[in-house]
Design a protein around this motif. Structure first.
Motif, PDB file in Angstrom:
ATOM      1  N   UNK A   1       0.827  -1.316   0.062  1.00  0.00           N
ATOM      2  CA  UNK A   1       0.118  -0.077   0.002  1.00  0.00           C
ATOM      3  C   UNK A   1       0.735   1.151  -0.059  1.00  0.00           C
ATOM      4  N   UNK A   2       2.054   1.179   0.884  1.00  0.00           N
ATOM      5  CA  UNK A   2       2.603   2.606   1.103  1.00  0.00           C
ATOM      6  C   UNK A   2       3.516   2.557  -0.423  1.00  0.00           C
ATOM      7  N   UNK A   3       3.926   1.595  -0.868  1.00  0.00           N
ATOM      8  CA  UNK A   3       4.806   1.678  -2.144  1.00  0.00           C
ATOM      9  C   UNK A   3       3.832   2.109  -3.259  1.00  0.00           C
ATOM     10  N   UNK A   4       2.672   1.701  -3.480  1.00  0.00           N
ATOM     11  CA  UNK A   4       1.600   2.077  -4.449  1.00  0.00           C
ATOM     12  C   UNK A   4       1.507   3.820  -4.219  1.00  0.00           C
ATOM     13  N   UNK A   5       1.463   4.124  -3.291  1.00  0.00           N
ATOM     14  CA  UNK A   5       1.137   5.676  -3.016  1.00  0.00           C
ATOM     15  C   UNK A   5       2.452   6.476  -3.263  1.00  0.00           C
ATOM     16  N   UNK A   6       3.589   5.978  -2.795  1.00  0.00           N
ATOM     17  CA  UNK A   6       4.743   6.633  -3.172  1.00  0.00           C
ATOM     18  C   UNK A   6       4.989   6.634  -4.757  1.00  0.00           C
ATOM     19  N   UNK A   7       4.897   5.491  -5.231  1.00  0.00           N
ATOM     20  CA  UNK A   7       4.935   5.666  -6.663  1.00  0.00           C
ATOM     21  C   UNK A   7       4.142   6.482  -7.641  1.00  0.00           C
TER      22      UNK A   7
END
Length: 265
Positions: free
Chosen positions: A41-47
């Protein structure tokens, strides 16, 4: 673990495409049988925000397709479908060499002013330090007056207070998204006599199938936040839960919902 989590959120661009970009994120070195969904979830948002740095994530809807292998990095393929002055809409595919791990649709929004009306129950007082609780997947301070590991049946509700170490406010949404993936299955199991979240893989198998978040206003994660969680339904081997994220002074900053497989053996 805190520095490992921050490093995992520092996704690295590996290529550009006509409609977006591809990023790579490293996995947390956890003693866990698959990649933790909160990391994804966090990496989706950062990308997504790396492609549209003038906007912040307004909402994210994620479907988890297959469990990810911790031995392989995850690549995030970002495709922009719309980019205007106020809003942007993107989709992201999280991929490992032999599988699609998850997909997400995200809406991003540039800051705007407008009337503010909020209607939510009041926030209780912050529990004292004696109510500190620990979760192996959470590398920051957490407190609660509730119990998720009590085998006696109870109401499907759980309130968790959290505060990260001092960190860039721009990371607050991703860090909070990470935490929202932790306790909704355990909350859904509270009414089941003799079963708690600690019985995963022994009495039941579980896996998150979808997770959504909505971010309502800017906030900091290094100030106290309340995750107020409730599960209205456990049925047909699926658990559904939802929650709100509120500041200590009662501002509603985010909301979330999750569906998960909960299959009893």
């Amino acid at each position: 673990m805190w520095s490992d989590l921050l490093a995992s959120l520092a996704v690295r661009q590996v290529s550009a495409t006509d409609s977006g970009a591809v990023f790579e994120g490293q996995n947390l070195p956890l003693d866990y049988h698959r990649i933790f969904g909160g990391q994804i979830l966090g990496q989706f948002m950062q990308a997504a925000t790396a492609v549209h740095p003038d906007k912040s994530v307004k909402s994210i809807q994620t479907l988890f397709a297959k469990e990810g292998h911790t031995s392989e990095p995850v690549r995030y393929e970002v495709t922009t479908h719309h980019a205007g002055r106020a809003f942007a809409t993107v989709s992201v595919v999280a991929r490992q060499p032999d599988r699609v791990v998850a997909t997400a649709s995200l809406s991003l929004h540039a800051a705007e002013e407008g009337p503010v009306v909020q209607t939510v129950p009041a926030v209780p007082a912050l529990p004292s330090a004696e109510h500190k609780v620990e979760f192996s997947l959470i590398p920051w301070e957490t407190r609660s007056t509730g119990q998720l590991d009590d085998p006696a049946a109870g109401a499907p509700e759980y309130e968790l207070w959290m505060r990260t170490p001092e960190v860039d406010p721009a990371l607050a949404p991703a860090l909070t998204a990470y935490a929202t993936d932790l306790n909704l299955i355990g909350t859904a199991l509270r009414p089941v006599e003799g079963v708690t979240q600690a019985d995963a893989q022994q009495k039941f198998a579980s896996a998150v199938t979808s997770h959504s978040l909505w971010f309502h206003r800017p906030f900091r994660s290094d100030a106290w936040l309340l995750l107020r969680q409730h599960s209205p339904l456990l049925a047909h081997s699926r658990a559904f839960g939802r929650g709100d994220v509120l500041t200590e002074d009662g501002l509603l900053v985010a909301s979330f919902a999750q569906e998960a497989l909960v299959r009893f053996k």
